[in-house]
Design a protein around this motif. Structure first.
Motif, PDB file in Angstrom:
ATOM      1  N   LEU A   1       0.827  -1.203   0.000  1.00 38.17           N
ATOM      2  CA  LEU A   1       0.000   0.000   0.000  1.00 38.17           C
ATOM      3  C   LEU A   1       0.860   1.251   0.000  1.00 38.17           C
ATOM      4  CD1 LEU A   1      -2.742  -0.990   2.612  1.00 38.17           C
ATOM      5  CD2 LEU A   1      -2.824  -1.208   0.119  1.00 38.17           C
ATOM      6  N   ASP A   2       0.374   2.268  -0.673  1.00 41.58           N
ATOM      7  CA  ASP A   2       1.042   3.572  -0.663  1.00 41.58           C
ATOM      8  C   ASP A   2       0.470   4.490   0.409  1.00 41.58           C
ATOM      9  OD1 ASP A   2       2.790   3.371  -3.124  1.00 41.58           O
ATOM     10  OD2 ASP A   2       0.835   2.903  -3.989  1.00 41.58           O
ATOM     11  N   ALA A   3      -0.798   4.254   0.775  1.00 43.01           N
ATOM     12  CA  ALA A   3      -1.452   5.110   1.765  1.00 43.01           C
ATOM     13  C   ALA A   3      -2.594   4.358   2.432  1.00 43.01           C
ATOM     14  CB  ALA A   3      -1.987   6.385   1.111  1.00 43.01           C
ATOM     15  N   ILE A   4      -2.899   4.754   3.653  1.00 42.96           N
ATOM     16  CA  ILE A   4      -4.088   4.280   4.352  1.00 42.96           C
ATOM     17  C   ILE A   4      -4.818   5.486   4.914  1.00 42.96           C
ATOM     18  CG2 ILE A   4      -3.121   2.024   4.949  1.00 42.96           C
ATOM     19  CD1 ILE A   4      -2.621   3.038   7.776  1.00 42.96           C
ATOM     20  N   VAL A   5      -6.136   5.376   5.009  1.00 37.53           N
ATOM     21  CA  VAL A   5      -6.961   6.444   5.588  1.00 37.53           C
ATOM     22  C   VAL A   5      -7.328   6.018   7.002  1.00 37.53           C
ATOM     23  CG1 VAL A   5      -9.135   7.708   5.434  1.00 37.53           C
ATOM     24  CG2 VAL A   5      -7.853   7.163   3.352  1.00 37.53           C
ATOM     25  N   TYR A   6      -6.904   6.802   7.977  1.00 36.19           N
ATOM     26  CA  TYR A   6      -7.101   6.473   9.392  1.00 36.19           C
ATOM     27  C   TYR A   6      -8.270   7.273   9.947  1.00 36.19           C
ATOM     28  CZ  TYR A   6      -5.984   6.285  14.423  1.00 36.19           C
ATOM     29  OH  TYR A   6      -6.029   6.123  15.789  1.00 36.19           O
ATOM     30  N   ALA A   7      -9.327   6.567  10.356  1.00 31.24           N
ATOM     31  CA  ALA A   7     -10.538   7.226  10.862  1.00 31.24           C
ATOM     32  C   ALA A   7     -11.107   6.427  12.032  1.00 31.24           C
ATOM     33  CB  ALA A   7     -11.580   7.346   9.749  1.00 31.24           C
ATOM     34  N   PRO A   8     -10.506   6.545  13.207  1.00 34.27           N
ATOM     35  CA  PRO A   8     -10.986   5.780  14.367  1.00 34.27           C
ATOM     36  C   PRO A   8     -12.303   6.329  14.905  1.00 34.27           C
ATOM     37  CG  PRO A   8      -9.297   7.321  15.056  1.00 34.27           C
ATOM     38  CD  PRO A   8      -9.373   7.416  13.553  1.00 34.27           C
ATOM     39  N   HIS A   9     -13.039   5.476  15.606  1.00 31.75           N
ATOM     40  CA  HIS A   9     -14.295   5.904  16.217  1.00 31.75           C
ATOM     41  C   HIS A   9     -14.039   6.864  17.376  1.00 31.75           C
ATOM     42  CE1 HIS A   9     -16.620   3.160  13.883  1.00 31.75           C
ATOM     43  NE2 HIS A   9     -16.184   2.061  14.473  1.00 31.75           N
ATOM     44  N   PHE A  10     -14.970   7.804  17.566  1.00 30.43           N
ATOM     45  CA  PHE A  10     -15.043   8.637  18.772  1.00 30.43           C
ATOM     46  C   PHE A  10     -13.723   9.330  19.124  1.00 30.43           C
ATOM     47  CE2 PHE A  10     -18.109   5.028  19.855  1.00 30.43           C
ATOM     48  CZ  PHE A  10     -19.164   5.657  19.225  1.00 30.43           C
ATOM     49  N   THR A  11     -13.022   9.795  18.103  1.00 32.10           N
ATOM     50  CA  THR A  11     -11.745  10.480  18.299  1.00 32.10           C
ATOM     51  C   THR A  11     -11.789  11.798  17.542  1.00 32.10           C
ATOM     52  OG1 THR A  11     -10.638   8.326  18.362  1.00 32.10           O
ATOM     53  CG2 THR A  11      -9.238  10.270  18.123  1.00 32.10           C
ATOM     54  N   ARG A  12     -11.406  12.887  18.197  1.00 36.42           N
ATOM     55  CA  ARG A  12     -11.483  14.196  17.558  1.00 36.42           C
ATOM     56  C   ARG A  12     -10.413  14.342  16.486  1.00 36.42           C
ATOM     57  NH1 ARG A  12     -10.367  18.496  20.253  1.00 36.42           N
ATOM     58  NH2 ARG A  12     -11.584  19.808  18.865  1.00 36.42           N
ATOM     59  N   LEU A  13     -10.732  15.174  15.504  1.00 42.81           N
ATOM     60  CA  LEU A  13      -9.884  15.358  14.338  1.00 42.81           C
ATOM     61  C   LEU A  13      -8.452  15.774  14.686  1.00 42.81           C
ATOM     62  CD1 LEU A  13      -9.765  15.305  11.238  1.00 42.81           C
ATOM     63  CD2 LEU A  13     -10.536  17.693  11.251  1.00 42.81           C
ATOM     64  N   PRO A  14      -8.226  16.719  15.609  1.00 45.01           N
ATOM     65  CA  PRO A  14      -6.831  17.074  15.916  1.00 45.01           C
ATOM     66  C   PRO A  14      -6.018  15.883  16.427  1.00 45.01           C
ATOM     67  CG  PRO A  14      -8.330  18.745  16.756  1.00 45.01           C
ATOM     68  CD  PRO A  14      -9.187  17.597  16.324  1.00 45.01           C
ATOM     69  N   ASP A  15      -6.642  15.022  17.215  1.00 46.18           N
ATOM     70  CA  ASP A  15      -5.935  13.841  17.725  1.00 46.18           C
ATOM     71  C   ASP A  15      -5.666  12.837  16.617  1.00 46.18           C
ATOM     72  OD1 ASP A  15      -5.989  14.884  20.325  1.00 46.18           O
ATOM     73  OD2 ASP A  15      -7.977  14.041  20.711  1.00 46.18           O
ATOM     74  N   ILE A  16      -6.623  12.697  15.695  1.00 49.91           N
ATOM     75  CA  ILE A  16      -6.422  11.803  14.551  1.00 49.91           C
ATOM     76  C   ILE A  16      -5.272  12.312  13.697  1.00 49.91           C
ATOM     77  CG2 ILE A  16      -7.459  10.933  12.415  1.00 49.91           C
ATOM     78  CD1 ILE A  16     -10.189  11.076  13.832  1.00 49.91           C
ATOM     79  N   ARG A  17      -5.265  13.602  13.441  1.00 48.57           N
ATOM     80  CA  ARG A  17      -4.195  14.189  12.629  1.00 48.57           C
ATOM     81  C   ARG A  17      -2.827  13.984  13.273  1.00 48.57           C
ATOM     82  NH1 ARG A  17      -5.427  16.833   8.297  1.00 48.57           N
ATOM     83  NH2 ARG A  17      -7.504  17.713   7.923  1.00 48.57           N
ATOM     84  N   GLU A  18      -2.751  14.167  14.572  1.00 50.06           N
ATOM     85  CA  GLU A  18      -1.481  14.023  15.278  1.00 50.06           C
ATOM     86  C   GLU A  18      -0.966  12.581  15.187  1.00 50.06           C
ATOM     87  OE1 GLU A  18       0.404  14.700  19.765  1.00 50.06           O
ATOM     88  OE2 GLU A  18      -1.677  15.258  19.334  1.00 50.06           O
ATOM     89  N   ARG A  19      -1.856  11.616  15.400  1.00 50.55           N
ATOM     90  CA  ARG A  19      -1.435  10.213  15.357  1.00 50.55           C
ATOM     91  C   ARG A  19      -1.078   9.804  13.919  1.00 50.55           C
ATOM     92  NH1 ARG A  19      -1.249   6.192  18.887  1.00 50.55           N
ATOM     93  NH2 ARG A  19      -1.437   4.027  18.180  1.00 50.55           N
ATOM     94  N   ALA A  20      -1.863  10.275  12.971  1.00 52.18           N
ATOM     95  CA  ALA A  20      -1.586   9.953  11.570  1.00 52.18           C
ATOM     96  C   ALA A  20      -0.204  10.466  11.167  1.00 52.18           C
ATOM     97  CB  ALA A  20      -2.661  10.550  10.670  1.00 52.18           C
ATOM     98  N   ALA A  21       0.122  11.682  11.580  1.00 47.22           N
ATOM     99  CA  ALA A  21       1.420  12.265  11.241  1.00 47.22           C
ATOM    100  C   ALA A  21       2.563  11.471  11.874  1.00 47.22           C
ATOM    101  CB  ALA A  21       1.473  13.724  11.695  1.00 47.22           C
ATOM    102  N   ALA A  22       2.333  10.973  13.072  1.00 44.94           N
ATOM    103  CA  ALA A  22       3.381  10.231  13.781  1.00 44.94           C
ATOM    104  C   ALA A  22       3.728   8.919  13.080  1.00 44.94           C
ATOM    105  CB  ALA A  22       2.932   9.953  15.219  1.00 44.94           C
ATOM    106  N   TYR A  23       2.766   8.324  12.396  1.00 41.73           N
ATOM    107  CA  TYR A  23       3.000   7.030  11.747  1.00 41.73           C
ATOM    108  C   TYR A  23       3.191   7.154  10.239  1.00 41.73           C
ATOM    109  CZ  TYR A  23       2.086   4.411  15.993  1.00 41.73           C
ATOM    110  OH  TYR A  23       2.167   3.880  17.260  1.00 41.73           O
ATOM    111  N   SER A  24       3.108   8.349   9.710  1.00 45.99           N
ATOM    112  CA  SER A  24       3.257   8.556   8.283  1.00 45.99           C
ATOM    113  C   SER A  24       4.731   8.650   7.899  1.00 45.99           C
ATOM    114  CB  SER A  24       2.527   9.843   7.868  1.00 45.99           C
ATOM    115  OG  SER A  24       2.351   9.906   6.474  1.00 45.99           O
ATOM    116  N   SER A  25       5.057   8.174   6.697  1.00 48.47           N
ATOM    117  CA  SER A  25       6.436   8.221   6.217  1.00 48.47           C
ATOM    118  C   SER A  25       6.426   8.280   4.700  1.00 48.47           C
ATOM    119  CB  SER A  25       7.204   6.981   6.686  1.00 48.47           C
ATOM    120  OG  SER A  25       6.711   5.825   6.019  1.00 48.47           O
ATOM    121  N   ASP A  26       7.613   8.354   4.108  1.00 50.63           N
ATOM    122  CA  ASP A  26       7.699   8.349   2.651  1.00 50.63           C
ATOM    123  C   ASP A  26       7.224   7.015   2.073  1.00 50.63           C
ATOM    124  OD1 ASP A  26       8.672  10.899   2.651  1.00 50.63           O
ATOM    125  OD2 ASP A  26      10.775  10.314   2.488  1.00 50.63           O
TER     126      ASP A  26
END
Length: 265
Positions: A40-65
């Motif tokens: 896979l080149d990308a995944i869309v991360y959308a957990p239940h009952f989690t606010r957008l700023p927290d989702i963005r922060e976690r997504a950035a932490a696990y994202s790479s080239d």
């Protein structure tokens, strides 16, 4: 063994392709490893009952080239017993759960978000045929294969997408790390960011729906359906009903009262 369906979009490919799992609920090192191993080149991360700023922060932490992790929100609209899931990408401001479908759609439209219909017509948690018809100008794509579905569910989803001429997508809809990668959408475009994926979905870029077909598929289906039992328990729902302090409760202080007048709880 893989199975795929081709959907030709409006744009002609230059030969570039990107494999995207358009909806996962979990994210950790195992998920990244599995996604990378699946090509896979990308995944869309959308957990239940989690606010957008927290989702963005976690997504950035696990994202790479090697693997882009794209933040999104699957919003639970309406009351728990008649909730409808809607997946939104490209949001600029957080949107809470448990507001009416029409209020959520209006907010997505105001923010010019990309709106996807996951698992349409599935049980009591999905957009219906009439919803797909009503919001034809808001929804950008409809999921036509979901590992949590049984075959007749997928056939119905495909027919709904065809009926209203929606571009398709698929995802692993992984609530369990081992499900990541069993289904993905292959876009004829480079997807290296959230903006890239939003453009591909909005512009109806040509794509293929690709999924496991065989033992891996059925193992994923069995595991995800077992997990669905927990997803639908009142024990889980109570955490939302009994408190206005949950992160995506519409009356949470983080929303500054903007959704108080449409909150269903």
């Amino acid at each position: 063994m893989h199975n795929s369906a081709v959907a030709n979009g409006a744009n002609v490919s230059d030969g570039t392709t990107s494999a995207v799992d358009c909806h996962v609920k979990v994210l950790d090192e195992r998920v990244v490893e599995r996604a990378t191993r699946a090509g896979l080149d990308a995944i869309v991360y959308a957990p239940h009952f989690t606010r957008l700023p927290d989702i963005r922060e976690r997504a950035a932490a696990y994202s790479s080239d090697d693997l882009r992790v794209i933040p999104a929100r699957e919003v639970f609209t309406g009351a728990w017993h008649e909730r409808k899931h809607v997946l939104a990408l490209g949001l600029e401001e957080p949107v809470p759960d448990f507001i009416p479908l029409e209020a959520a759609m209006a907010e997505f439209e105001r923010q010019d978000a990309v709106v996807l219909a996951p698992h349409p017509g599935f049980l009591n948690v999905s957009l219906s045929e009439s919803d797909l018809q009503q919001y034809r100008d808001v929804i950008d794509a409809v999921e036509i294969f979901n590992p949590k579905h049984l075959p007749h569910h997928n056939r119905r989803a495909g027919k709904l997408a065809e009926q209203f001429d929606y571009p398709p997508f698929t995802s692993s809809y992984a609530h369990l790390p081992r499900t990541v990668g069993v289904a993905h959408t292959e876009f004829d475009a480079a997807v290296e960011s959230e903006a890239d994926l939003c453009r591909a979905l909005e512009d109806d870029v040509s794509r293929r729906v690709v999924h496991e077909n065989g033992l891996a598929h059925w193992v994923a289906t069995a595991g995800e359906l077992a997990h669905l039992g927990y997803e639908n328990t009142w024990k889980k729902a109570d955490r939302f009903f009994l408190s206005g302090t949950e992160p995506t409760h519409p009356r949470h202080i983080a929303y500054d009262g903007r959704f108080d007048d449409v909150a269903v709880y």
